[in-house]
Design an enzyme around this catalytic site. Structure first.
Site, PDB file in Angstrom:
ATOM      1  N   ALA A  67      -9.513   0.203   0.357  1.00 29.30           N
ATOM      2  CA  ALA A  67     -10.649   0.587   1.189  1.00 29.30           C
ATOM      3  C   ALA A  67     -10.170   0.556   2.641  1.00 29.30           C
ATOM      4  O   ALA A  67      -9.189  -0.120   2.969  1.00 29.30           O
ATOM      5  CB  ALA A  67     -11.795  -0.388   0.981  1.00 29.30           C
ATOM      6  N   GLY A 112      -8.993  -1.163  -3.280  1.00 28.35           N
ATOM      7  CA  GLY A 112      -9.829  -0.094  -3.825  1.00 28.35           C
ATOM      8  C   GLY A 112      -9.022   0.981  -4.540  1.00 28.35           C
ATOM      9  O   GLY A 112      -9.531   1.653  -5.439  1.00 28.35           O
ATOM     10  N   GLU A 135      -7.276  -8.330  -1.638  1.00 30.57           N
ATOM     11  CA  GLU A 135      -8.517  -8.619  -0.903  1.00 30.57           C
ATOM     12  C   GLU A 135      -8.611 -10.059  -0.424  1.00 30.57           C
ATOM     13  O   GLU A 135      -9.078 -10.326   0.686  1.00 30.57           O
ATOM     14  CB  GLU A 135      -9.749  -8.282  -1.760  1.00 30.57           C
ATOM     15  CG  GLU A 135     -10.077  -6.800  -1.825  1.00 30.57           C
ATOM     16  CD  GLU A 135      -9.345  -6.059  -2.930  1.00 30.57           C
ATOM     17  OE1 GLU A 135      -8.371  -6.607  -3.489  1.00 30.57           O
ATOM     18  OE2 GLU A 135      -9.740  -4.920  -3.228  1.00 30.57           O
TER      19      GLU A 135
HETATM   20  N1  COA Z   1      -7.173   0.670   5.584  1.00 31.18           N
HETATM   21  C1  COA Z   1      -7.011   1.278   6.752  1.00 31.18           C
HETATM   22  N2  COA Z   1      -5.815   1.710   7.187  1.00 31.18           N
HETATM   23  C2  COA Z   1      -4.767   1.530   6.386  1.00 31.18           C
HETATM   24  C3  COA Z   1      -4.865   0.898   5.142  1.00 31.18           C
HETATM   25  C4  COA Z   1      -6.148   0.466   4.754  1.00 31.18           C
HETATM   26  N3  COA Z   1      -6.344  -0.126   3.559  1.00 31.18           N
HETATM   27  N4  COA Z   1      -3.634   0.831   4.577  1.00 31.18           N
HETATM   28  C5  COA Z   1      -2.795   1.424   5.458  1.00 31.18           C
HETATM   29  N5  COA Z   1      -3.472   1.842   6.550  1.00 31.18           N
HETATM   30  C6  COA Z   1      -2.945   2.537   7.725  1.00 31.18           C
HETATM   31  C7  COA Z   1      -2.205   1.603   8.661  1.00 31.18           C
HETATM   32  O1  COA Z   1      -3.113   0.907   9.485  1.00 31.18           O
HETATM   33  C8  COA Z   1      -1.365   2.587   9.400  1.00 31.18           C
HETATM   34  O2  COA Z   1      -2.161   3.251  10.344  1.00 31.18           O
HETATM   35  P1  COA Z   1      -1.656   3.459  11.882  1.00 31.18           P
HETATM   36  O3  COA Z   1      -0.376   4.235  11.742  1.00 31.18           O
HETATM   37  O4  COA Z   1      -2.751   4.239  12.535  1.00 31.18           O
HETATM   38  O5  COA Z   1      -1.440   2.091  12.419  1.00 31.18           O
HETATM   39  C9  COA Z   1      -0.997   3.608   8.347  1.00 31.18           C
HETATM   40  O6  COA Z   1      -1.978   3.479   7.333  1.00 31.18           O
HETATM   41  C10 COA Z   1       0.356   3.370   7.706  1.00 31.18           C
HETATM   42  O7  COA Z   1       0.375   2.054   7.220  1.00 31.18           O
HETATM   43  P2  COA Z   1       1.499   0.968   7.608  1.00 31.18           P
HETATM   44  O8  COA Z   1       0.898  -0.395   7.441  1.00 31.18           O
HETATM   45  O9  COA Z   1       2.084   1.275   8.940  1.00 31.18           O
HETATM   46  O10 COA Z   1       2.581   1.248   6.477  1.00 31.18           O
HETATM   47  P3  COA Z   1       3.641   0.216   5.893  1.00 31.18           P
HETATM   48  O11 COA Z   1       4.593   1.011   5.069  1.00 31.18           O
HETATM   49  O12 COA Z   1       4.196  -0.652   6.953  1.00 31.18           O
HETATM   50  O13 COA Z   1       2.785  -0.741   4.914  1.00 31.18           O
HETATM   51  C11 COA Z   1       1.138  -1.252   3.238  1.00 31.18           C
HETATM   52  C12 COA Z   1       2.168  -0.224   3.775  1.00 31.18           C
HETATM   53  C13 COA Z   1       0.380  -0.576   2.111  1.00 31.18           C
HETATM   54  C14 COA Z   1       1.886  -2.485   2.676  1.00 31.18           C
HETATM   55  C15 COA Z   1       0.196  -1.693   4.360  1.00 31.18           C
HETATM   56  O14 COA Z   1      -0.315  -0.532   4.988  1.00 31.18           O
HETATM   57  C16 COA Z   1      -0.985  -2.500   3.886  1.00 31.18           C
HETATM   58  O15 COA Z   1      -0.804  -3.687   3.607  1.00 31.18           O
HETATM   59  N6  COA Z   1      -2.174  -1.901   3.846  1.00 31.18           N
HETATM   60  C17 COA Z   1      -3.396  -2.591   3.500  1.00 31.18           C
HETATM   61  C18 COA Z   1      -3.444  -2.859   2.013  1.00 31.18           C
HETATM   62  C19 COA Z   1      -4.716  -3.631   1.686  1.00 31.18           C
HETATM   63  O16 COA Z   1      -4.898  -4.773   2.038  1.00 31.18           O
HETATM   64  N7  COA Z   1      -5.596  -2.961   0.940  1.00 31.18           N
HETATM   65  C20 COA Z   1      -6.825  -3.549   0.470  1.00 31.18           C
HETATM   66  C21 COA Z   1      -7.939  -3.263   1.392  1.00 31.18           C
HETATM   67  S1  COA Z   1      -9.445  -4.034   0.812  1.00 31.18           S
END
Ligand code: COA
Length: 261
Positions: A67, A112, A135
């Site tokens: 999400a 999500g 989460e």
């Molecule tokens: N919500 C909003 N934005 C998200 C997102 C999410 N769940 N997951 C990734 N993004 C965004 C990042 O903020 C980033 O945006 P920006 O370039 O404007 O800063 C972009 O997507 C790329 O992500 P980034 O974190 O730079 O990539 P990464 O390769 O370093 O890491 C993940 C990848 C998936 C490990 C990391 O993005 C992450 O931990 N995301 C959240 C996962 C999460 O907790 N999901 C559950 C949500 S309830």
């Protein structure tokens, strides 16, 4: 369907390929994506030319990274319930979809995104896929059905471990624990997903629909009621042209030509 911003729908014969495309945020589900997903599946449900749906994420990096945390960060206890219910409703609609839905997961399926894959009937992954419910690391719990569906699919012990640690599992591990049925090289993901879907759609569409009905109904009811329901659907199918065609084709050693009637 109105104009869609984050979702693409393409066709391959009688399969619809639905792609979540918000790559700059790793296909994270904001309210707009959730609403568009609901709209797309609503449109596909009653479209007779659709026999199955492949759901995937755009790009190599993510199926759906969760999400949208930017949106979640603004919620209070009232809007929090709303956010959860809106996602649950769309995911439930997908779970109760009358035609097979397969999640083709490449890259991250987190939060999500993992819950969305769980709401689909079939799941395959590319070798770079990573599944997780992070989460709790954000101070929340999975709110789109993950606390229910994960345990049903992979068992309580493994679901507890994934949910409470919030740690990711690899594609190989996901296959070992029954979270996906197959792991394939990235470039083959869609092709193998379509091949698996076609193994379903070559069967009688009404039979597939009733099998889905019976299996999912059984999760929400007593064994006695579920058995009654199964018998009713079994009897209903005995009145269809498809049953006659399927059995005649077997006896005549030919391929069945199912019409969904
Ligand atoms: N919500 C909003 N934005 C998200 C997102 C999410 N769940 N997951 C990734 N993004 C965004 C990042 O903020 C980033 O945006 P920006 O370039 O404007 O800063 C972009 O997507 C790329 O992500 P980034 O974190 O730079 O990539 P990464 O390769 O370093 O890491 C993940 C990848 C998936 C490990 C990391 O993005 C992450 O931990 N995301 C959240 C996962 C999460 O907790 N999901 C559950 C949500 S309830």
């Amino acid at each position: 369907m109105t104009d869609l911003t984050h979702i693409r729908v393409e066709w391959d014969g009688d399969l619809a390929v639905v792609t979540i495309d918000r790559q700059e945020k790793l296909n994270a589900l904001n309210a707009e994506v959730i609403s568009e997903l609901g709209e797309v599946f609503d449109g596909l449900r009653d479209d007779d030319k659709v026999r199955g749906v492949l759901l995937t994420g755009a790009g190599q990096k993510a199926f759906v990274a969760g999400a949208d945390i930017g949106e979640l960060a603004k919620m209070d206890s009232i809007t929090g319930v709303r956010v959860s219910r809106d996602g649950q409703d769309v995911f439930r609609f997908i779970e109760r979809f009358p035609k097979p839905v397969l999640a083709a997961v490449g890259g991250y399926a987190l939060g999500g995104g993992c819950e969305l894959a769980l709401a689909c009937h079939l799941r395959i992954a590319s070798d770079n896929a990573r599944f997780g419910l992070p989460e709790v690391s954000l101070g929340i719990i999975p709110g789109y059905g993950g606390t229910i569906r994960l345990a049903r699919l992979i068992g309580l012990g493994r679901a507890l471990e994934m949910t409470l640690t919030g740690e990711m599992v690899s594609a190989t591990r996901a296959a070992e624990i029954g979270l996906v049925s197959e792991v394939v090289p990235g470039p083959e993901l869609q092709g193998r997903g379509k091949a698996l879907l076609r193994k379903v759609t070559k069967n009688g569409p009404l039979a597939v629909r009733m099998a889905l009905e019976s299996i999912y109904r059984a999760l929400d009811t007593s064994t006695a009621e579920a058995l009654d329901f199964e018998s009713s659907l079994f009897g209903l199918l005995a009145s269809t042209q498809d049953m006659r065609e399927g059995m005649a084709a077997f006896l005549e050693r030919r391929t069945a030509d199912f019409r969904g009637r």
